[in-house]
Design an enzyme around this catalytic site. Sequence first.
Site, PDB file in Angstrom:
ATOM      1  N   ARG A  56       0.851  -1.189   0.000  1.00 56.13           N
ATOM      2  CA  ARG A  56       0.000   0.000   0.000  1.00 56.13           C
ATOM      3  C   ARG A  56       0.891   1.244   0.000  1.00 56.13           C
ATOM      4  NH1 ARG A  56      -3.381  -2.729  -1.568  1.00 56.13           N
ATOM      5  NH2 ARG A  56      -5.381  -3.276  -0.630  1.00 56.13           N
ATOM      6  N   HIS A  92      -0.967   0.267  -9.747  1.00 55.38           N
ATOM      7  CA  HIS A  92      -1.666  -0.638  -8.814  1.00 55.38           C
ATOM      8  C   HIS A  92      -2.303  -1.794  -9.588  1.00 55.38           C
ATOM      9  CE1 HIS A  92      -3.832  -1.019  -4.697  1.00 55.38           C
ATOM     10  NE2 HIS A  92      -3.604  -2.201  -5.231  1.00 55.38           N
TER      11      HIS A  92
HETATM   12  C1  OXD Z   1      -5.541  -6.167  -3.024  1.00 63.45           C
HETATM   13  C2  OXD Z   1      -4.953  -5.247  -4.023  1.00 63.45           C
HETATM   14  O1  OXD Z   1      -5.492  -5.855  -1.829  1.00 63.45           O
HETATM   15  O2  OXD Z   1      -5.135  -5.491  -5.243  1.00 63.45           O
HETATM   16  O3  OXD Z   1      -6.079  -7.215  -3.423  1.00 63.45           O
HETATM   17  O4  OXD Z   1      -4.302  -4.272  -3.658  1.00 63.45           O
END
Ligand code: OXD
Length: 309
Positions: free
Chosen positions: A224, A272
């Site tokens: 993240r 992402h």
């Molecule tokens: C997840 C993501 O948490 O794709 O699955 O970030």
Amino acid sequence: MAIVIIRQDDKIELWKKALLTKDPDLEVYGYQENHPKEKIEMALVWKHPNGALVDYPNLKLIASSGAGVDFIIEDETAPKNLPITRVVDDMLAKDMSEHVLAVILSHLKNLDQYKINQIKGIWKPMQYHRISDFTVGIMGMGALGKELATDLVKYGFKVRGWANSEKNIDNVTCYAGASGFDDFLKTAQILVCLLPLTDETSGILNKKLFKKLPRNAYVINVARGGHMVDEDLLEMLNNGHLSGAGLDVYHQEPIPKEHPFWSHEKIQMTPHYASVSDTNSVVPQILDNYERLIKGKKLLNEVVMHRGY
Ligand code: OXD
């Protein structure tokens, strides 16, 4: 009983179709269509807009359609005291492993730099690197970390893992908790962050940590954006302590146009997309949990709230 799907991308119909293909008798709604809110017992969510989980008086389960649940916990308007489940899926783990392997190999073989050189018309062989010369340190040894560790070992990397609790994985040296952290970091020439985002791990990728890595270390964040202190990363790249970074996640997504990461030659960015839940692979566990919910049975992959994952 009914399910509502809440997400802001264009995948609501895809998820709905995957659920209904497995069980045509289900009642499933996208959150923007007219739906009987009192019938909803499960919300299947991915980065829902804050506030979208209120007004479901009979909601009993919030199911993330990905591995992460931080966006649910961070939504102060989401109903408290309801179980939250997350996805643990072999395909998600395999895809993540493939992505990280690609980033590592691209770095080792200098492909990023060669691409830049190519555009500038520069012919310049760079230092040759071999897999066997590299130690990869993985922070976070859940399902994704374990899969990656096992794959990297197969490819011939030396692999170390760090987690909150003791882990046992063949040919991987594992460290646990605060006491093992510095030893773990000091040989990690490539550091991969796969930690859940919690109060403890927020901002963990910072200057203090980077300084404990060997000089020229490369940092990969596929967890993240909140794990990273962006200014610290830039400082350590610019002063030459770190050789580069491969990033898939950011504080704000899409990352703002003016962010310095965009134009940094030592940063390899992806939007992402390192690993994305495949509906066909994930739907069976979502439906299994729905059935467990109806029958009052123990749920799969339920988040332990005090841990935050
Ligand atoms: C997840 C993501 O948490 O794709 O699955 O970030």
